[in-house]
Design a protein around this motif. Structure first.
Motif, PDB file in Angstrom:
ATOM      1  N   MET A   1      34.822  39.093  31.149  1.00 26.53           N
ATOM      2  CA  MET A   1      34.295  37.939  31.784  1.00 26.53           C
ATOM      3  C   MET A   1      32.896  37.803  31.017  1.00 26.53           C
ATOM      4  O   MET A   1      32.466  38.569  30.277  1.00 26.53           O
ATOM      5  N   PRO A   2      32.702  36.569  30.617  1.00 32.24           N
ATOM      6  CA  PRO A   2      31.238  36.137  29.932  1.00 32.24           C
ATOM      7  C   PRO A   2      30.291  36.853  30.479  1.00 32.24           C
ATOM      8  O   PRO A   2      29.489  37.398  29.571  1.00 32.24           O
ATOM      9  N   LYS A   3      30.117  37.202  31.690  1.00 33.62           N
ATOM     10  CA  LYS A   3      28.854  37.727  32.342  1.00 33.62           C
ATOM     11  C   LYS A   3      29.674  38.643  33.481  1.00 33.62           C
ATOM     12  O   LYS A   3      29.430  38.452  34.668  1.00 33.62           O
ATOM     13  N   PRO A   4      29.931  39.947  32.982  1.00 34.99           N
ATOM     14  CA  PRO A   4      30.525  40.825  33.809  1.00 34.99           C
ATOM     15  C   PRO A   4      30.185  40.941  35.135  1.00 34.99           C
ATOM     16  O   PRO A   4      30.854  41.054  36.468  1.00 34.99           O
ATOM     17  N   GLN A   5      28.820  41.212  35.139  1.00 35.84           N
ATOM     18  CA  GLN A   5      28.053  41.576  36.690  1.00 35.84           C
ATOM     19  C   GLN A   5      28.142  40.331  37.560  1.00 35.84           C
ATOM     20  O   GLN A   5      27.948  40.514  38.831  1.00 35.84           O
ATOM     21  N   ASP A   6      28.689  39.361  37.151  1.00 31.73           N
ATOM     22  CA  ASP A   6      28.604  37.923  38.141  1.00 31.73           C
ATOM     23  C   ASP A   6      29.943  37.895  38.703  1.00 31.73           C
ATOM     24  O   ASP A   6      30.169  36.949  39.521  1.00 31.73           O
ATOM     25  N   TYR A   7      30.957  38.675  38.525  1.00 29.68           N
ATOM     26  CA  TYR A   7      32.137  38.442  38.944  1.00 29.68           C
ATOM     27  C   TYR A   7      32.793  39.500  40.184  1.00 29.68           C
ATOM     28  O   TYR A   7      32.527  40.365  40.047  1.00 29.68           O
ATOM     29  N   ARG A   8      33.690  39.193  41.074  1.00 32.38           N
ATOM     30  CA  ARG A   8      34.258  40.030  42.058  1.00 32.38           C
ATOM     31  C   ARG A   8      35.867  39.590  41.813  1.00 32.38           C
ATOM     32  O   ARG A   8      36.204  38.440  41.466  1.00 32.38           O
ATOM     33  N   VAL A   9      36.632  40.559  42.412  1.00 29.92           N
ATOM     34  CA  VAL A   9      38.142  40.491  42.244  1.00 29.92           C
ATOM     35  C   VAL A   9      38.912  40.585  43.403  1.00 29.92           C
ATOM     36  O   VAL A   9      38.546  41.539  44.413  1.00 29.92           O
ATOM     37  N   PHE A  10      39.834  39.853  43.593  1.00 26.75           N
ATOM     38  CA  PHE A  10      40.853  39.949  44.851  1.00 26.75           C
ATOM     39  C   PHE A  10      42.322  39.935  44.103  1.00 26.75           C
ATOM     40  O   PHE A  10      42.602  39.091  43.022  1.00 26.75           O
ATOM     41  N   PHE A  11      43.105  40.958  44.582  1.00 22.33           N
ATOM     42  CA  PHE A  11      44.395  41.371  43.933  1.00 22.33           C
ATOM     43  C   PHE A  11      45.692  40.647  44.855  1.00 22.33           C
ATOM     44  O   PHE A  11      45.364  40.659  45.905  1.00 22.33           O
ATOM     45  N   GLY A  12      46.571  40.312  44.254  1.00 21.22           N
ATOM     46  CA  GLY A  12      47.665  39.658  44.990  1.00 21.22           C
ATOM     47  C   GLY A  12      48.916  40.299  44.094  1.00 21.22           C
ATOM     48  O   GLY A  12      48.853  41.474  43.280  1.00 21.22           O
ATOM     49  N   ASN A  13      50.021  39.576  44.313  1.00 21.18           N
ATOM     50  CA  ASN A  13      51.475  40.292  43.927  1.00 21.18           C
ATOM     51  C   ASN A  13      51.922  39.377  42.746  1.00 21.18           C
ATOM     52  O   ASN A  13      52.783  39.676  42.087  1.00 21.18           O
ATOM     53  N   SER A  14      51.507  37.965  42.824  1.00 23.45           N
ATOM     54  CA  SER A  14      52.306  36.982  41.707  1.00 23.45           C
ATOM     55  C   SER A  14      51.088  35.973  41.571  1.00 23.45           C
ATOM     56  O   SER A  14      50.058  35.689  42.191  1.00 23.45           O
ATOM     57  N   GLY A  15      51.546  35.221  40.312  1.00 22.95           N
ATOM     58  CA  GLY A  15      50.704  33.867  40.123  1.00 22.95           C
ATOM     59  C   GLY A  15      50.371  33.122  41.001  1.00 22.95           C
ATOM     60  O   GLY A  15      49.438  32.536  41.400  1.00 22.95           O
ATOM     61  N   THR A  16      51.315  32.765  42.000  1.00 16.25           N
ATOM     62  CA  THR A  16      51.272  31.551  42.988  1.00 16.25           C
ATOM     63  C   THR A  16      50.226  32.124  43.984  1.00 16.25           C
ATOM     64  O   THR A  16      49.485  31.664  44.775  1.00 16.25           O
ATOM     65  N   GLU A  17      50.279  33.653  44.324  1.00 18.47           N
ATOM     66  CA  GLU A  17      49.425  34.131  45.237  1.00 18.47           C
ATOM     67  C   GLU A  17      47.963  34.106  44.657  1.00 18.47           C
ATOM     68  O   GLU A  17      47.030  33.776  45.505  1.00 18.47           O
ATOM     69  N   ALA A  18      47.773  34.087  43.393  1.00 17.28           N
ATOM     70  CA  ALA A  18      46.448  34.040  42.888  1.00 17.28           C
ATOM     71  C   ALA A  18      46.183  32.733  42.955  1.00 17.28           C
ATOM     72  O   ALA A  18      44.725  32.350  43.349  1.00 17.28           O
ATOM     73  N   VAL A  19      46.844  31.548  42.743  1.00 15.17           N
ATOM     74  CA  VAL A  19      46.377  30.279  42.821  1.00 15.17           C
ATOM     75  C   VAL A  19      46.197  29.834  44.520  1.00 15.17           C
ATOM     76  O   VAL A  19      45.009  29.156  44.716  1.00 15.17           O
ATOM     77  N   GLU A  20      46.955  30.484  45.434  1.00 12.17           N
ATOM     78  CA  GLU A  20      46.644  30.163  46.647  1.00 12.17           C
ATOM     79  C   GLU A  20      45.170  30.581  47.266  1.00 12.17           C
ATOM     80  O   GLU A  20      44.510  29.977  47.840  1.00 12.17           O
ATOM     81  N   GLY A  21      45.013  32.038  46.835  1.00 15.18           N
ATOM     82  CA  GLY A  21      43.633  32.561  47.239  1.00 15.18           C
ATOM     83  C   GLY A  21      42.639  31.648  46.588  1.00 15.18           C
ATOM     84  O   GLY A  21      41.664  31.644  47.164  1.00 15.18           O
ATOM     85  N   ALA A  22      42.821  31.400  45.255  1.00 15.28           N
ATOM     86  CA  ALA A  22      41.796  30.320  44.660  1.00 15.28           C
ATOM     87  C   ALA A  22      41.453  29.187  45.499  1.00 15.28           C
ATOM     88  O   ALA A  22      40.365  28.706  45.524  1.00 15.28           O
ATOM     89  N   ILE A  23      42.534  28.572  45.997  1.00 14.95           N
ATOM     90  CA  ILE A  23      42.440  27.261  46.594  1.00 14.95           C
ATOM     91  C   ILE A  23      41.667  27.604  47.799  1.00 14.95           C
ATOM     92  O   ILE A  23      40.378  26.852  48.250  1.00 14.95           O
TER      93      ILE A  23
END
Ligand SMILES: Cc1ncc(COP(=O)(O)O)c(C=O)c1O
Length: 449
Positions: free
Chosen positions: A114-136
Protein backbone atom coordinates in the motif's frame (compact mmCIF):
# COMPACT_ATOMS: atom_id res chain seq x y z
CA UNK A 1 10.93 -27.67 -14.76
CA UNK A 2 8.84 -29.73 -17.12
CA UNK A 3 9.22 -33.49 -17.38
CA UNK A 4 9.59 -35.58 -20.55
CA UNK A 5 5.82 -36.10 -20.87
CA UNK A 6 5.13 -32.39 -20.38
CA UNK A 7 5.15 -29.52 -22.84
CA UNK A 8 5.34 -25.73 -22.92
CA UNK A 9 3.14 -25.39 -25.97
CA UNK A 10 -0.22 -26.83 -27.03
CA UNK A 11 -0.48 -30.46 -28.17
CA UNK A 12 -3.84 -31.59 -29.51
CA UNK A 13 -4.17 -35.21 -30.54
CA UNK A 14 -7.92 -35.98 -30.46
CA UNK A 15 -11.09 -34.40 -31.72
CA UNK A 16 -12.39 -32.02 -29.04
CA UNK A 17 -13.83 -32.87 -26.67
CA UNK A 18 -12.04 -36.23 -26.60
CA UNK A 19 -13.85 -39.38 -25.43
CA UNK A 20 -12.66 -39.18 -21.81
CA UNK A 21 -13.53 -35.48 -21.64
CA UNK A 22 -16.99 -36.27 -23.00
CA UNK A 23 -17.58 -38.73 -20.16
CA UNK A 24 -16.85 -36.00 -17.61
CA UNK A 25 -19.16 -33.58 -19.42
CA UNK A 26 -22.00 -36.12 -19.37
CA UNK A 27 -21.34 -36.93 -15.71
CA UNK A 28 -21.37 -33.21 -14.84
CA UNK A 29 -24.70 -32.70 -16.63
CA UNK A 30 -26.29 -35.30 -14.39
CA UNK A 31 -25.41 -33.63 -11.10
CA UNK A 32 -24.38 -30.02 -11.49
CA UNK A 33 -26.39 -26.81 -11.41
CA UNK A 34 -27.15 -25.60 -14.94
CA UNK A 35 -26.11 -22.05 -14.00
CA UNK A 36 -22.43 -22.70 -14.75
CA UNK A 37 -21.44 -21.06 -18.04
CA UNK A 38 -19.01 -23.45 -19.78
CA UNK A 39 -18.74 -21.62 -23.10
CA UNK A 40 -16.79 -24.49 -24.67
CA UNK A 41 -16.20 -28.10 -23.69
CA UNK A 42 -12.82 -28.01 -22.00
CA UNK A 43 -12.26 -30.53 -19.21
CA UNK A 44 -9.23 -30.06 -16.95
CA UNK A 45 -7.29 -33.02 -15.61
CA UNK A 46 -3.90 -31.67 -14.55
CA UNK A 47 -1.91 -28.46 -14.88
CA UNK A 48 1.71 -27.37 -14.84
CA UNK A 49 3.14 -23.98 -15.71
CA UNK A 50 0.94 -22.31 -18.32
CA UNK A 51 -0.34 -25.66 -19.58
CA UNK A 52 -3.48 -27.60 -18.63
CA UNK A 53 -4.10 -31.09 -19.92
CA UNK A 54 -7.46 -32.71 -20.46
CA UNK A 55 -8.18 -36.36 -19.59
CA UNK A 56 -7.42 -37.35 -23.20
CA UNK A 57 -3.86 -36.06 -22.94
CA UNK A 58 -4.42 -32.92 -25.01
CA UNK A 59 -2.33 -30.01 -23.74
CA UNK A 60 -3.71 -26.47 -23.82
CA UNK A 61 -1.88 -23.19 -23.37
CA UNK A 62 -3.90 -21.45 -20.69
CA UNK A 63 -4.57 -17.77 -21.40
CA UNK A 64 -7.53 -17.79 -19.02
CA UNK A 65 -5.69 -18.93 -15.87
CA UNK A 66 -8.92 -19.88 -14.12
CA UNK A 67 -10.23 -16.30 -14.57
CA UNK A 68 -6.90 -14.60 -13.80
CA UNK A 69 -6.42 -16.71 -10.68
CA UNK A 70 -3.43 -18.96 -11.41
CA UNK A 71 -0.99 -16.07 -11.36
CA UNK A 72 2.06 -18.28 -10.77
CA UNK A 73 0.86 -20.87 -13.28
CA UNK A 74 -0.61 -24.24 -12.45
CA UNK A 75 0.81 -26.05 -9.45
CA UNK A 76 3.96 -23.96 -9.14
CA UNK A 77 6.38 -26.16 -7.14
CA UNK A 78 6.96 -23.45 -4.51
CA UNK A 79 3.23 -22.96 -4.03
CA UNK A 80 2.60 -26.71 -3.87
CA UNK A 81 5.39 -27.10 -1.32
CA UNK A 82 4.00 -24.29 0.86
CA UNK A 83 0.48 -25.76 0.74
CA UNK A 84 1.68 -29.29 1.54
CA UNK A 85 3.87 -28.14 4.41
CA UNK A 86 1.11 -26.05 5.96
CA UNK A 87 -1.53 -28.74 5.46
CA UNK A 88 0.60 -31.10 7.55
CA UNK A 89 0.89 -28.55 10.38
CA UNK A 90 -2.47 -26.78 10.75
CA UNK A 91 -5.35 -26.64 8.31
CA UNK A 92 -7.96 -24.67 10.20
CA UNK A 93 -8.57 -22.99 13.51
CA UNK A 94 -11.03 -20.12 12.72
CA UNK A 95 -9.27 -16.78 12.87
CA UNK A 96 -12.54 -15.29 13.99
CA UNK A 97 -12.08 -16.86 17.41
CA UNK A 98 -8.40 -17.69 17.81
CA UNK A 99 -5.11 -16.15 16.86
CA UNK A 100 -2.66 -17.74 14.46
CA UNK A 101 0.51 -16.18 13.13
CA UNK A 102 -0.41 -16.68 9.47
CA UNK A 103 -3.08 -13.96 9.41
CA UNK A 104 -0.83 -11.08 10.53
CA UNK A 105 1.95 -12.47 8.32
CA UNK A 106 -0.11 -12.14 5.16
CA UNK A 107 -1.69 -8.89 6.38
CA UNK A 108 1.77 -7.40 6.88
CA UNK A 109 2.78 -8.60 3.42
CA UNK A 110 -0.32 -7.02 1.89
CA UNK A 111 -0.11 -3.65 3.62
CA UNK A 112 3.50 -3.37 2.48
CA UNK A 113 2.12 -3.01 -1.04
CA UNK A 114 0.00 0.00 0.00
CA UNK A 115 1.09 3.61 -0.45
CA UNK A 116 1.40 4.08 3.36
CA UNK A 117 1.65 0.60 4.89
CA UNK A 118 1.25 1.73 8.50
CA UNK A 119 -2.17 3.22 7.70
CA UNK A 120 -3.91 -0.01 6.70
CA UNK A 121 -5.57 -3.03 8.33
CA UNK A 122 -6.79 -6.27 6.72
CA UNK A 123 -9.81 -8.56 6.83
CA UNK A 124 -9.70 -11.96 5.11
CA UNK A 125 -12.50 -13.76 3.30
CA UNK A 126 -12.73 -16.63 0.84
CA UNK A 127 -13.83 -15.06 -2.44
CA UNK A 128 -13.99 -11.81 -4.32
CA UNK A 129 -17.64 -11.29 -3.56
CA UNK A 130 -16.99 -11.64 0.16
CA UNK A 131 -14.37 -8.91 -0.03
CA UNK A 132 -16.94 -6.70 -1.74
CA UNK A 133 -19.62 -7.49 0.85
CA UNK A 134 -17.22 -6.70 3.67
CA UNK A 135 -16.17 -3.45 2.06
CA UNK A 136 -19.78 -2.34 1.57
CA UNK A 137 -20.50 -3.06 5.22
CA UNK A 138 -17.36 -1.33 6.42
CA UNK A 139 -17.99 1.78 4.33
CA UNK A 140 -21.56 2.01 5.62
CA UNK A 141 -20.46 1.38 9.21
CA UNK A 142 -17.62 3.90 9.09
CA UNK A 143 -19.58 6.70 7.44
CA UNK A 144 -23.05 5.92 8.83
CA UNK A 145 -24.23 6.63 5.30
CA UNK A 146 -25.88 4.07 3.06
CA UNK A 147 -25.72 5.20 -0.57
CA UNK A 148 -23.33 3.52 -2.97
CA UNK A 149 -22.13 4.50 -6.43
CA UNK A 150 -20.85 1.98 -8.96
CA UNK A 151 -20.33 1.91 -12.72
CA UNK A 152 -22.13 0.44 -15.70
CA UNK A 153 -20.21 -2.55 -16.96
CA UNK A 154 -18.76 -3.30 -13.56
CA UNK A 155 -18.66 -6.74 -12.00
CA UNK A 156 -18.28 -7.07 -8.25
CA UNK A 157 -19.79 -10.48 -7.56
CA UNK A 158 -22.99 -12.46 -7.28
CA UNK A 159 -24.06 -12.41 -3.63
CA UNK A 160 -26.93 -10.04 -3.04
CA UNK A 161 -24.92 -7.02 -1.85
CA UNK A 162 -22.22 -7.28 -4.48
CA UNK A 163 -24.82 -8.18 -7.12
CA UNK A 164 -26.55 -4.88 -6.36
CA UNK A 165 -23.35 -3.17 -7.48
CA UNK A 166 -22.72 -5.46 -10.47
CA UNK A 167 -24.03 -3.99 -13.72
CA UNK A 168 -22.39 -6.17 -16.32
CA UNK A 169 -25.02 -8.47 -17.88
CA UNK A 170 -28.71 -8.55 -17.04
CA UNK A 171 -28.66 -12.38 -16.83
CA UNK A 172 -26.59 -11.98 -13.68
CA UNK A 173 -29.37 -9.96 -11.99
CA UNK A 174 -32.54 -11.12 -13.73
CA UNK A 175 -34.95 -13.19 -11.67
CA UNK A 176 -33.51 -12.36 -8.28
CA UNK A 177 -35.96 -9.66 -7.27
CA UNK A 178 -35.23 -6.46 -5.43
CA UNK A 179 -31.58 -5.89 -4.66
CA UNK A 180 -29.91 -3.51 -2.21
CA UNK A 181 -31.46 -0.02 -2.26
CA UNK A 182 -29.49 3.18 -2.49
CA UNK A 183 -27.20 2.03 -5.29
CA UNK A 184 -26.74 4.29 -8.31
CA UNK A 185 -24.76 3.41 -11.43
CA UNK A 186 -22.98 5.89 -13.64
CA UNK A 187 -21.17 5.35 -16.97
CA UNK A 188 -17.63 4.01 -17.00
CA UNK A 189 -15.08 5.69 -19.26
CA UNK A 190 -15.01 3.41 -22.30
CA UNK A 191 -12.70 5.20 -24.71
CA UNK A 192 -13.36 2.96 -27.72
CA UNK A 193 -17.04 3.85 -27.55
CA UNK A 194 -16.69 7.37 -26.15
CA UNK A 195 -19.61 9.38 -27.53
CA UNK A 196 -17.50 12.54 -27.34
CA UNK A 197 -14.58 11.03 -29.23
CA UNK A 198 -12.09 11.25 -26.37
CA UNK A 199 -8.97 9.09 -26.27
CA UNK A 200 -7.89 6.35 -23.88
CA UNK A 201 -6.14 9.00 -21.83
CA UNK A 202 -8.84 11.67 -21.80
CA UNK A 203 -12.20 9.86 -21.85
CA UNK A 204 -14.42 10.34 -18.80
CA UNK A 205 -14.31 14.03 -17.87
CA UNK A 206 -18.02 14.32 -18.65
CA UNK A 207 -18.75 11.40 -16.29
CA UNK A 208 -17.07 13.24 -13.43
CA UNK A 209 -19.19 16.26 -14.29
CA UNK A 210 -22.31 14.06 -14.44
CA UNK A 211 -21.53 12.69 -10.99
CA UNK A 212 -21.02 16.11 -9.47
CA UNK A 213 -23.69 18.05 -11.35
CA UNK A 214 -26.43 15.46 -11.77
CA UNK A 215 -26.11 12.59 -9.30
CA UNK A 216 -24.98 14.72 -6.37
CA UNK A 217 -27.44 17.52 -7.10
CA UNK A 218 -30.51 15.54 -8.18
CA UNK A 219 -30.29 12.08 -6.57
CA UNK A 220 -27.93 11.68 -3.64
CA UNK A 221 -26.36 14.53 -1.73
CA UNK A 222 -22.67 13.62 -1.49
CA UNK A 223 -22.90 13.58 2.30
CA UNK A 224 -25.30 10.64 1.97
CA UNK A 225 -22.88 8.57 -0.09
CA UNK A 226 -20.92 5.91 1.79
CA UNK A 227 -18.71 4.72 -1.06
CA UNK A 228 -17.78 4.83 -4.69
CA UNK A 229 -16.55 1.45 -5.91
CA UNK A 230 -14.50 1.19 -9.07
CA UNK A 231 -12.51 -1.38 -11.00
CA UNK A 232 -9.40 0.41 -12.31
CA UNK A 233 -9.65 -1.95 -15.27
CA UNK A 234 -13.10 -3.45 -15.79
CA UNK A 235 -12.60 -7.19 -15.95
CA UNK A 236 -15.84 -9.00 -16.67
CA UNK A 237 -17.02 -5.81 -18.43
CA UNK A 238 -14.52 -6.12 -21.29
CA UNK A 239 -11.00 -5.47 -19.93
CA UNK A 240 -11.49 -1.73 -20.15
CA UNK A 241 -8.91 0.44 -18.36
CA UNK A 242 -10.09 3.68 -16.76
CA UNK A 243 -7.90 6.63 -17.73
CA UNK A 244 -5.53 7.52 -14.92
CA UNK A 245 -6.90 11.04 -14.51
CA UNK A 246 -10.36 9.52 -14.01
CA UNK A 247 -9.22 7.53 -10.98
CA UNK A 248 -7.47 10.63 -9.66
CA UNK A 249 -10.69 12.62 -10.06
CA UNK A 250 -12.66 9.97 -8.16
CA UNK A 251 -10.13 10.22 -5.37
CA UNK A 252 -10.51 14.01 -5.32
CA UNK A 253 -14.30 13.75 -5.11
CA UNK A 254 -14.17 11.13 -2.36
CA UNK A 255 -11.67 13.14 -0.32
CA UNK A 256 -13.75 16.25 -0.72
CA UNK A 257 -16.99 14.67 0.51
CA UNK A 258 -15.76 12.07 2.99
CA UNK A 259 -16.82 9.26 0.65
CA UNK A 260 -14.95 5.96 0.91
CA UNK A 261 -13.11 5.10 -2.31
CA UNK A 262 -13.21 1.33 -2.78
CA UNK A 263 -10.93 0.02 -5.51
CA UNK A 264 -11.84 -3.48 -6.65
CA UNK A 265 -8.58 -5.16 -7.64
CA UNK A 266 -10.00 -8.67 -7.53
CA UNK A 267 -9.19 -9.27 -11.19
CA UNK A 268 -6.65 -6.55 -12.07
CA UNK A 269 -4.45 -6.70 -8.98
CA UNK A 270 -1.60 -8.89 -7.75
CA UNK A 271 1.01 -7.85 -10.27
CA UNK A 272 -1.02 -8.62 -13.38
CA UNK A 273 -0.65 -5.11 -14.82
CA UNK A 274 3.06 -4.90 -13.99
CA UNK A 275 2.52 -3.21 -10.63
CA UNK A 276 1.03 -4.71 -7.48
CA UNK A 277 -2.24 -2.91 -8.10
CA UNK A 278 -3.73 -1.45 -11.25
CA UNK A 279 -4.52 1.75 -9.32
CA UNK A 280 -0.77 2.19 -8.67
CA UNK A 281 -0.47 3.41 -12.26
CA UNK A 282 -2.64 6.40 -11.28
CA UNK A 283 -0.73 7.09 -8.05
CA UNK A 284 -3.89 7.27 -5.94
CA UNK A 285 -4.38 6.21 -2.32
CA UNK A 286 -7.64 4.27 -2.03
CA UNK A 287 -9.50 3.92 1.25
CA UNK A 288 -10.25 0.24 0.71
CA UNK A 289 -8.57 -2.17 -1.73
CA UNK A 290 -10.17 -5.51 -2.58
CA UNK A 291 -8.16 -8.52 -3.64
CA UNK A 292 -8.84 -12.19 -4.37
CA UNK A 293 -8.21 -14.29 -7.54
CA UNK A 294 -4.45 -13.97 -8.22
CA UNK A 295 -3.46 -13.66 -4.57
CA UNK A 296 -3.04 -17.38 -3.83
CA UNK A 297 -2.59 -19.19 -7.17
CA UNK A 298 -5.98 -20.89 -6.90
CA UNK A 299 -6.51 -21.38 -3.17
CA UNK A 300 -9.69 -19.58 -2.05
CA UNK A 301 -8.82 -16.45 -0.14
CA UNK A 302 -9.71 -12.79 -0.46
CA UNK A 303 -8.94 -9.68 1.52
CA UNK A 304 -10.06 -6.15 1.95
CA UNK A 305 -7.34 -3.81 2.95
CA UNK A 306 -8.73 -0.66 4.56
CA UNK A 307 -7.32 2.47 6.09
CA UNK A 308 -7.09 2.07 9.85
CA UNK A 309 -9.05 5.30 10.25
CA UNK A 310 -11.96 3.57 8.49
CA UNK A 311 -11.58 0.05 9.91
CA UNK A 312 -12.82 1.00 13.34
CA UNK A 313 -15.62 -1.48 13.84
CA UNK A 314 -16.33 -3.34 17.05
CA UNK A 315 -15.53 -7.03 17.73
CA UNK A 316 -18.34 -9.10 16.22
CA UNK A 317 -19.37 -6.42 13.71
CA UNK A 318 -17.99 -8.59 10.92
CA UNK A 319 -16.63 -12.13 10.92
CA UNK A 320 -15.99 -15.37 9.05
CA UNK A 321 -15.37 -19.04 9.75
CA UNK A 322 -12.87 -19.89 7.02
CA UNK A 323 -11.44 -16.52 5.93
CA UNK A 324 -7.67 -16.41 6.44
CA UNK A 325 -7.28 -20.17 6.52
CA UNK A 326 -3.61 -21.09 7.20
CA UNK A 327 -3.27 -23.26 4.07
CA UNK A 328 -4.63 -20.52 1.81
CA UNK A 329 -2.35 -18.02 3.50
CA UNK A 330 0.69 -20.25 2.96
CA UNK A 331 -0.23 -20.36 -0.70
CA UNK A 332 -0.71 -16.57 -0.79
CA UNK A 333 2.65 -15.90 0.85
CA UNK A 334 4.43 -18.18 -1.64
CA UNK A 335 2.50 -16.55 -4.48
CA UNK A 336 3.36 -13.01 -3.41
CA UNK A 337 7.02 -13.94 -3.05
CA UNK A 338 7.04 -15.24 -6.61
CA UNK A 339 5.18 -12.19 -7.90
CA UNK A 340 7.62 -9.83 -6.23
CA UNK A 341 10.57 -12.02 -7.17
CA UNK A 342 10.07 -11.57 -10.89
CA UNK A 343 6.56 -12.33 -12.09
CA UNK A 344 5.34 -8.75 -11.78
CA UNK A 345 8.28 -7.59 -13.91
CA UNK A 346 7.59 -10.44 -16.32
CA UNK A 347 3.95 -9.37 -16.62
CA UNK A 348 5.15 -5.92 -17.62
CA UNK A 349 7.79 -7.22 -20.03
CA UNK A 350 5.68 -9.88 -21.76
CA UNK A 351 2.65 -7.59 -21.71
CA UNK A 352 4.63 -4.94 -23.61
CA UNK A 353 5.90 -7.64 -25.96
CA UNK A 354 2.36 -8.85 -26.71
CA UNK A 355 1.00 -5.32 -27.17
CA UNK A 356 3.88 -4.59 -29.54
CA UNK A 357 2.70 -7.48 -31.71
CA UNK A 358 -1.08 -7.05 -31.54
CA UNK A 359 -1.60 -3.30 -31.27
CA UNK A 360 -2.06 -3.15 -35.03
CA UNK A 361 -4.72 -5.87 -35.15
CA UNK A 362 -7.46 -3.29 -35.88
CA UNK A 363 -5.47 -2.38 -39.02
CA UNK A 364 -4.81 -6.02 -39.94
CA UNK A 365 -8.18 -7.61 -39.14
CA UNK A 366 -11.48 -6.05 -40.06
CA UNK A 367 -13.35 -7.71 -37.16
CA UNK A 368 -10.99 -6.39 -34.47
CA UNK A 369 -12.20 -3.01 -33.23
CA UNK A 370 -9.92 -2.41 -30.26
CA UNK A 371 -6.95 -3.84 -28.40
CA UNK A 372 -6.46 -2.54 -24.86
CA UNK A 373 -5.23 -3.25 -21.37
CA UNK A 374 -2.07 -3.24 -19.31
CA UNK A 375 0.58 -5.87 -18.63
CA UNK A 376 -0.98 -9.31 -18.93
CA UNK A 377 -4.54 -8.06 -18.75
CA UNK A 378 -5.32 -7.69 -22.43
CA UNK A 379 -8.72 -7.20 -24.06
CA UNK A 380 -9.58 -7.58 -27.74
CA UNK A 381 -12.95 -6.25 -28.90
CA UNK A 382 -14.72 -7.72 -31.95
CA UNK A 383 -17.00 -5.77 -34.27
CA UNK A 384 -18.90 -6.54 -37.45
CA UNK A 385 -17.89 -3.24 -38.98
CA UNK A 386 -15.07 -1.00 -37.78
CA UNK A 387 -16.95 2.16 -38.83
CA UNK A 388 -20.27 1.44 -37.10
CA UNK A 389 -18.55 -0.52 -34.31
CA UNK A 390 -21.47 -2.94 -34.34
CA UNK A 391 -20.74 -5.47 -31.61
CA UNK A 392 -19.99 -8.96 -32.91
CA UNK A 393 -20.50 -11.40 -30.05
CA UNK A 394 -20.91 -14.29 -32.50
CA UNK A 395 -17.55 -13.58 -34.16
CA UNK A 396 -15.90 -13.24 -30.76
CA UNK A 397 -17.35 -16.62 -29.78
CA UNK A 398 -16.10 -18.14 -33.01
CA UNK A 399 -12.58 -16.87 -32.37
CA UNK A 400 -12.64 -18.35 -28.86
CA UNK A 401 -13.84 -21.67 -30.23
CA UNK A 402 -11.29 -21.67 -33.07
CA UNK A 403 -8.53 -20.96 -30.55
CA UNK A 404 -9.74 -23.78 -28.30
CA UNK A 405 -9.52 -26.24 -31.18
CA UNK A 406 -5.93 -25.09 -31.75
CA UNK A 407 -5.05 -25.58 -28.09
CA UNK A 408 -5.42 -22.09 -26.61
CA UNK A 409 -7.77 -21.38 -23.71
CA UNK A 410 -9.27 -17.89 -23.58
CA UNK A 411 -12.41 -16.39 -22.08
CA UNK A 412 -14.98 -13.91 -23.29
CA UNK A 413 -15.44 -10.61 -21.52
CA UNK A 414 -18.11 -7.95 -21.91
CA UNK A 415 -20.52 -8.41 -24.79
CA UNK A 416 -18.01 -8.90 -27.57
CA UNK A 417 -14.46 -8.99 -26.25
CA UNK A 418 -11.91 -11.67 -25.49
CA UNK A 419 -9.82 -11.43 -22.37
CA UNK A 420 -6.25 -12.63 -22.33
CA UNK A 421 -5.15 -13.18 -18.76
CA UNK A 422 -2.43 -15.82 -18.81
CA UNK A 423 -0.37 -16.85 -15.80
CA UNK A 424 2.30 -14.22 -15.13
CA UNK A 425 5.01 -16.81 -15.86
CA UNK A 426 4.60 -17.00 -19.63
CA UNK A 427 7.61 -16.37 -21.84
CA UNK A 428 7.98 -14.92 -25.34
CA UNK A 429 7.72 -18.32 -27.01
CA UNK A 430 4.36 -18.97 -25.34
CA UNK A 431 3.20 -15.42 -26.10
CA UNK A 432 4.17 -15.91 -29.78
CA UNK A 433 2.31 -19.20 -29.88
CA UNK A 434 -0.86 -17.63 -28.43
CA UNK A 435 -0.62 -14.70 -30.85
CA UNK A 436 -0.19 -17.06 -33.82
CA UNK A 437 -3.20 -19.15 -32.73
CA UNK A 438 -5.33 -16.06 -32.20
CA UNK A 439 -4.37 -14.63 -35.59
CA UNK A 440 -5.27 -17.91 -37.31
CA UNK A 441 -8.51 -18.03 -35.33
CA UNK A 442 -9.44 -14.48 -36.29
CA UNK A 443 -8.60 -15.14 -39.93
CA UNK A 444 -10.80 -18.22 -39.91
CA UNK A 445 -13.68 -16.28 -38.33
CA UNK A 446 -13.30 -13.57 -40.99
CA UNK A 447 -13.54 -16.15 -43.79
CA UNK A 448 -17.15 -16.89 -42.84
CA UNK A 449 -18.26 -13.27 -42.72
C1 LIG B 1 -13.51 -7.25 -10.24
C2 LIG B 1 -14.19 -8.41 -9.58
N1 LIG B 1 -14.72 -8.25 -8.37
C3 LIG B 1 -15.33 -9.27 -7.72
C4 LIG B 1 -15.44 -10.51 -8.31
C5 LIG B 1 -16.12 -11.62 -7.59
O1 LIG B 1 -15.18 -12.59 -7.23
P1 LIG B 1 -15.64 -14.08 -6.85
O2 LIG B 1 -16.11 -14.74 -8.10
O3 LIG B 1 -14.40 -14.69 -6.27
O4 LIG B 1 -16.71 -13.95 -5.84
C6 LIG B 1 -14.89 -10.71 -9.59
C7 LIG B 1 -15.02 -12.03 -10.25
O5 LIG B 1 -14.85 -12.18 -11.43
C8 LIG B 1 -14.26 -9.64 -10.23
O6 LIG B 1 -13.73 -9.78 -11.45
Amino acid sequence: MITASETKLPRISTALPGPKSQLVIDYDKKYMSPSYLRDYPFVAERGYGAIVEDPDGNAFLDFAAGIAVCSTGHCHPKVVEAIQKQAAELIHIAGNDFYHRHMPQLAERLVKTMPKPQDYRVFFGNSGTEAVEGAIKLARYATRRDKLIAFYGCFHGRTLGSLSLTASKNTQRKGFGTLLGGVEHIPYPYAYRCALGHTKETCGGEIIEFLEQQIFKRLFAPEEVAAIIVEPIQGEGGFIPAPLFFLQELQRICNRHGIVLIVDEVQAGMGRTGKWWAYDHAGITPDIVLTAKGIASGMPISAFIAKESIMQWKPGAHGTTYGGNPVCIASALATMELIEGGLMANARKIGDYVFGKINDWPQRFKIVGDVRGKGLMIGVEFVRDQKTKEKAADLRDRVIDNAFHRGLLTLGSGENSIRLSPPLIIDEEQADCAIRILEESIREAEKNL
